[in-house]
Scaffold this active site. Structure first.
Site, PDB file in Angstrom:
ATOM      1  N   GLU A  78      32.156  32.501  40.147  1.00  0.00           N
ATOM      2  CA  GLU A  78      32.107  32.403  41.601  1.00  0.00           C
ATOM      3  C   GLU A  78      30.867  31.652  42.072  1.00  0.00           C
ATOM      4  O   GLU A  78      29.769  31.866  41.568  1.00  0.00           O
ATOM      5  CB  GLU A  78      32.134  33.804  42.224  1.00  0.00           C
ATOM      6  CG  GLU A  78      33.390  34.609  41.906  1.00  0.00           C
ATOM      7  CD  GLU A  78      34.635  34.061  42.594  1.00  0.00           C
ATOM      8  OE1 GLU A  78      34.490  33.221  43.508  1.00  0.00           O
ATOM      9  OE2 GLU A  78      35.748  34.469  42.214  1.00  0.00           O
ATOM     10  N   CYS A 141      34.109  43.397  44.853  1.00  0.00           N
ATOM     11  CA  CYS A 141      33.583  42.328  43.991  1.00  0.00           C
ATOM     12  C   CYS A 141      32.576  41.468  44.750  1.00  0.00           C
ATOM     13  O   CYS A 141      31.444  41.264  44.301  1.00  0.00           O
ATOM     14  CB  CYS A 141      34.730  41.465  43.463  1.00  0.00           C
ATOM     15  SG  CYS A 141      35.770  42.295  42.234  1.00  0.00           S
ATOM     16  N   HIS A 165      35.376  36.451  38.172  1.00  0.00           N
ATOM     17  CA  HIS A 165      36.634  37.188  38.220  1.00  0.00           C
ATOM     18  C   HIS A 165      37.477  36.880  36.982  1.00  0.00           C
ATOM     19  O   HIS A 165      37.424  35.773  36.439  1.00  0.00           O
ATOM     20  CB  HIS A 165      37.430  36.791  39.463  1.00  0.00           C
ATOM     21  CG  HIS A 165      37.091  37.580  40.678  1.00  0.00           C
ATOM     22  ND1 HIS A 165      36.491  37.031  41.795  1.00  0.00           N
ATOM     23  CD2 HIS A 165      37.264  38.894  40.962  1.00  0.00           C
ATOM     24  CE1 HIS A 165      36.324  37.965  42.713  1.00  0.00           C
ATOM     25  NE2 HIS A 165      36.793  39.108  42.240  1.00  0.00           N
TER      26      HIS A 165
END
Length: 215
Positions: A78, A141, A165
């Site tokens: 991310e 998250c 993820h």
């Protein structure tokens, strides 16, 4: 070098979470780096304290948090954490924030310090699908991603941190037709490759390669 790797416990209707299952299977050392593994609860108001205590105790150089992203078919490092909690479902404490800022007096967003392009490339070279992601969602998250960045900014300036993820496991999609899944072995292989990239790029920054998206 020491790397703290966190993984969430199961949440929602799922009885297993690939994040913590993969983290538990990581070796204790990868590319010369000591790997400290930590299970964290899928709870907005608890997870950050668990990670903060571990950072204070272990004093890692890096923090890599792993979470489940059902519906994605690849491992996705991310890019950015946003200052927003907006729960699609309740967390494991029954709490469901809607349009809540995480820290009212702080940055709207934080960018990761991890070499996400190098990580995605290394994962693919290991034979596992991967791509850089520009949204970590608005559930727990993203919450822990933002919280660790906040800790770095306010309390632990020497760490570098980020989030990745991973998809559902095959056993999670038996009643979810056409939903992508990835084996636990591939999850472990991919996370290991990502950590090797973190170690190899330490002090060098990320690589220059195309990972952008139109939307």
């Amino acid at each position: 070098m020491k790397i703290l790797v966190t993984g969430f416990d199961p949440f929602g209707d799922d009885k297993i979470n690939p994040a913590i299952e993969a983290v538990k299977r990581l070796p204790d050392e990868i590319a010369g780096a000591q790997i400290v593994k930590l299970e964290i609860p899928t709870k907005f108001n608890v997870s950050a304290d668990v990670v903060k205590d571990a950072i204070a105790k272990e004093k890692p150089d890096y923090v890599l948090s792993i979470g489940q992203a059902g519906g994605r078919f690849e491992l996705t490092p991310e890019r950015v954490a946003i200052n927003l909690d907006d729960g699609r479902i309740q967390d494991n404490a029954g709490y469901q924030p809607l349009n809540h800022t995480i820290h009212g007096d702080d940055e709207n967003a934080y960018f990761t310090q991890l070499p996400i392009k190098a990580m995605a490339k290394a994962i693919r070279e290991a034979g596992v699908p991967s791509a850089v992601s520009n949204t970590a969602g608005t559930y727990v998250c993203n919450h822990i991603f933002y919280q660790v960045q906040y800790m770095r900014d306010k309390m632990f300036p020497d760490i570098k941190a980020g989030f990745m993820h991973i998809p559902f496991l095959p056993e999670q999609v038996v009643t979810r037709p056409e939903t992508p899944a990835l084996s636990l072995d591939d999850d472990v292989l991919g996370i290991t490759a990502a950590i090797k990239a973190i170690v190899s790029r330490d002090g060098k920054g990320d690589i220059e390669t195309i990972e952008g998206k139109d939307h």
